[in-house]
Write an enzyme that holds these catalytic residues in place. Structure first.
Site, PDB file in Angstrom:
ATOM      1  N   ASP A  82      64.416  20.091  47.909  1.00 43.62           N
ATOM      2  CA  ASP A  82      65.579  20.976  47.902  1.00 43.62           C
ATOM      3  C   ASP A  82      65.337  22.345  47.278  1.00 43.62           C
ATOM      4  O   ASP A  82      66.265  22.981  46.782  1.00 43.62           O
ATOM      5  CB  ASP A  82      66.717  20.272  47.150  1.00 43.62           C
ATOM      6  CG  ASP A  82      66.256  19.743  45.795  1.00 43.62           C
ATOM      7  OD1 ASP A  82      65.274  20.286  45.259  1.00 43.62           O
ATOM      8  OD2 ASP A  82      66.865  18.797  45.274  1.00 43.62           O
ATOM      9  N   HIS A 125      64.574  22.183  32.520  1.00 40.74           N
ATOM     10  CA  HIS A 125      64.266  23.399  33.285  1.00 40.74           C
ATOM     11  C   HIS A 125      65.398  23.848  34.199  1.00 40.74           C
ATOM     12  O   HIS A 125      65.356  24.949  34.719  1.00 40.74           O
ATOM     13  CB  HIS A 125      63.018  23.169  34.160  1.00 40.74           C
ATOM     14  CG  HIS A 125      63.257  22.270  35.346  1.00 40.74           C
ATOM     15  ND1 HIS A 125      63.605  22.765  36.585  1.00 40.74           N
ATOM     16  CD2 HIS A 125      63.235  20.932  35.471  1.00 40.74           C
ATOM     17  CE1 HIS A 125      63.756  21.745  37.428  1.00 40.74           C
ATOM     18  NE2 HIS A 125      63.539  20.628  36.772  1.00 40.74           N
ATOM     19  N   ARG A 144      68.128  25.389  36.447  1.00 38.27           N
ATOM     20  CA  ARG A 144      68.695  26.741  36.487  1.00 38.27           C
ATOM     21  C   ARG A 144      70.119  26.778  35.944  1.00 38.27           C
ATOM     22  O   ARG A 144      70.485  27.686  35.209  1.00 38.27           O
ATOM     23  CB  ARG A 144      68.664  27.251  37.933  1.00 38.27           C
ATOM     24  CG  ARG A 144      69.115  28.664  38.147  1.00 38.27           C
ATOM     25  CD  ARG A 144      68.928  29.072  39.583  1.00 38.27           C
ATOM     26  NE  ARG A 144      67.537  29.322  39.900  1.00 38.27           N
ATOM     27  CZ  ARG A 144      66.982  30.536  39.980  1.00 38.27           C
ATOM     28  NH1 ARG A 144      67.706  31.611  39.773  1.00 38.27           N
ATOM     29  NH2 ARG A 144      65.718  30.691  40.272  1.00 38.27           N
ATOM     30  N   HIS A 160      58.353  23.810  30.134  1.00 38.56           N
ATOM     31  CA  HIS A 160      58.268  24.398  31.479  1.00 38.56           C
ATOM     32  C   HIS A 160      57.732  25.822  31.364  1.00 38.56           C
ATOM     33  O   HIS A 160      57.949  26.498  30.364  1.00 38.56           O
ATOM     34  CB  HIS A 160      59.671  24.407  32.103  1.00 38.56           C
ATOM     35  CG  HIS A 160      59.677  24.540  33.592  1.00 38.56           C
ATOM     36  ND1 HIS A 160      59.671  25.761  34.214  1.00 38.56           N
ATOM     37  CD2 HIS A 160      59.683  23.610  34.565  1.00 38.56           C
ATOM     38  CE1 HIS A 160      59.679  25.563  35.530  1.00 38.56           C
ATOM     39  NE2 HIS A 160      59.684  24.264  35.769  1.00 38.56           N
TER      40      HIS A 160
HETATM   41  N1  UDP Z   1      55.805  16.550  35.376  1.00 36.52           N
HETATM   42  C1  UDP Z   1      54.452  16.835  35.146  1.00 36.52           C
HETATM   43  N2  UDP Z   1      54.113  17.460  33.970  1.00 36.52           N
HETATM   44  C2  UDP Z   1      55.036  17.839  33.044  1.00 36.52           C
HETATM   45  C3  UDP Z   1      56.410  17.562  33.306  1.00 36.52           C
HETATM   46  C4  UDP Z   1      56.761  16.928  34.484  1.00 36.52           C
HETATM   47  O1  UDP Z   1      53.584  16.499  35.951  1.00 36.52           O
HETATM   48  O2  UDP Z   1      54.667  18.404  32.018  1.00 36.52           O
HETATM   49  C5  UDP Z   1      56.178  15.894  36.646  1.00 36.52           C
HETATM   50  C6  UDP Z   1      57.070  14.681  36.526  1.00 36.52           C
HETATM   51  O3  UDP Z   1      56.318  13.493  36.397  1.00 36.52           O
HETATM   52  C7  UDP Z   1      57.881  14.701  37.817  1.00 36.52           C
HETATM   53  C8  UDP Z   1      57.911  16.177  38.162  1.00 36.52           C
HETATM   54  O4  UDP Z   1      56.934  16.827  37.388  1.00 36.52           O
HETATM   55  O5  UDP Z   1      57.231  14.014  38.864  1.00 36.52           O
HETATM   56  C9  UDP Z   1      59.275  16.734  37.873  1.00 36.52           C
HETATM   57  O6  UDP Z   1      59.249  18.093  37.984  1.00 36.52           O
HETATM   58  P1  UDP Z   1      60.475  19.001  37.514  1.00 36.52           P
HETATM   59  O7  UDP Z   1      61.204  18.322  36.420  1.00 36.52           O
HETATM   60  O8  UDP Z   1      59.896  20.351  37.241  1.00 36.52           O
HETATM   61  O9  UDP Z   1      61.351  19.138  38.818  1.00 36.52           O
HETATM   62  P2  UDP Z   1      62.533  18.266  39.450  1.00 36.52           P
HETATM   63  O10 UDP Z   1      62.031  16.871  39.619  1.00 36.52           O
HETATM   64  O11 UDP Z   1      63.717  18.372  38.547  1.00 36.52           O
HETATM   65  O12 UDP Z   1      62.787  18.916  40.771  1.00 36.52           O
END
Ligand code: UDP
Length: 380
Positions: free
Chosen positions: A92, A205, A207, A238
């Protein structure tokens, strides 16, 4: 052609790219937009993916519209030159919305991985709820992770024959990576693993939490560090400076708070596996932690991932400073409450989502047949 741009997309498309590479019926072309830079490269490296094309759209502080414009203009000649049989996008982000429209305008069928997630509020998460709805409108094959996400698509009058329930590929990635047991490169994390102390793992993180809400998160963490001295609070920060500037000043000088750079995926999943409590506003972490039996407190008012909330291992707590402190402290000090939230559940996948994705893509392109759909194992 798989098009992706951020860390979470890379983690979730990686198992599918690998499965396409292994399939005899399909060839794989990968395009990264570079919406994230270092965090994206980190994941590609772990999964051994070398992108064929890189639009490198990242720029500090650019608006969403500037980003979208760069993705459109960068992708169009590549779509024209490669003329892929289908385009695969995941999730998304703005990369997904732009790439799916760009493919649609060139009459290339769009395959949407992790289709059908909905919070029901167009403003939250922003802009993700709109991005996934826009993408859904131009998608030929919706790869829904769960039956709940399929039901969301059906409510929007999407053709049922264009939906396949496959599970979430994040569980494929997680199981693959946890099994490898990555060593910690940061000695402070290795010390933590050796000491076997309780760990509160925090990621933030989103927004819509930027600004006041995120300042509140920083203050709550500082109070928790004092209230729970037996805990180590680990925050892989982040890359976004807006996030860092809101949270990090509150944590200076606290000896039981460990701030790290974004961790490579292998190290992050290992840290997740040794954590006691997870506090997050992340989507992916909400899916991963329950399958490792970790209680998750989500700093949002809604979620497009209701399955683990229903299973009782994820709790939505919002971003109010007082509430964060109370909820974390309750989990840390009440063993019965902790026990009730720490059952291992797998509503999101069984590790075979990528195989189902490739089989469903084969059906779309007339080269194969779908596999039986994903059904979660019922939780007691
Ligand atoms: N993640 C990572 N390293 C970190 C923090 C998170 O590899 O230091 C991984 C986590 O395991 C998950 C993904 O990043 O699979 C989540 O990313 P994020 O929270 O940035 O995005 P969202 O999932 O909210 O779209």
């Amino acid at each position: 052609m798989t098009i992706y741009g951020t860390r979470p997309e890379a983690i979730k498309v990686a198992p599918v790219i690998r499965a396409i590479e292994e399939s005899s019926a399909l060839d794989s072309v990968t395009v990264v937009t570079g919406q994230h830079r270092e965090m994206l490269d980190q994941v590609n490296e772990i999964f051994g993916i070398v992108p064929d094309h890189d639009l490198n759209v990242f720029a500090h502080g650019q608006t969403l519209n500037a980003l979208m414009a760069k993705v459109f203009t960068g992708l169009d000649p590549i779509l024209a030159q490669v003329a892929p049989a289908a385009v695969l996008v995941q999730g998304d982000t703005s990369t997904v919305a732009a790439a799916s429209i760009a493919a649609f305008y060139r009459n290339i069928p769009v395959v949407h991985l992790e289709a059908g997630l909905r919070s029901g509020n167009i403003q939250s998460p922003f802009p993700e709820e709109a991005n996934r709805k826009i993408t859904g409108q131009v998608t030929s094959l919706h790869l829904a992770p769960t039956s709940t996400s399929r039901a969301n698509l059906l409510r929007e009058n999407i053709d049922p024959a264009s939906i396949a329930v496959i599970g979430n590929t994040v569980i494929d990635a997680l199981l693959h990576t946890v099994a490898q047991g990555a060593p910690f490169t940061d000695p402070r994390l290795q010390d933590l693993a050796d000491a076997a102390q309780p760990v509160l793992l925090v990621t933030t993180h989103r927004r819509e939490n930027w600004g006041g809400a995120m300042e509140g998160v920083g203050r709550a963490l500082a109070r928790l560090a004092t209230a729970l001295p037996q805990y180590t609070i680990v925050l892989p920060a982040h890359r976004n400076p807006i996030v860092r500037e809101a949270v990090l000043p509150h944590l200076e000088g606290l000896t039981n708070v460990l701030v790290t750079e974004p961790l490579p995926y292998g190290e992050f999943t290992r840290l997740l596996a040794l954590s006691t409590i997870v506090l997050t506003d992340s989507g992916g972490v909400q899916e991963e932690a329950p399958s490792l039996g970790k209680p998750v407190l989500v700093m949002r008012d809604n979620t497009e991932r209701p399955e683990a909330v229903e299973a009782g291992t994820v709790r939505l707590i919002g971003t109010d400073e007082e509430r964060i402190v109370t909820e974390v402290a309750a989990l840390a000090t009440d063993p019965t409450h902790y026990e009730s939230m720490s059952r291992s559940v797998n509503p999101y996948g069984d590790g075979h989502a990528a195989e189902r994705a490739v089989a469903a893509i084969g059906t779309l392109l007339g080269t194969g047949e779908r596999l039986p759909e994903f059904t979660p194992i019922a939780t007691p």
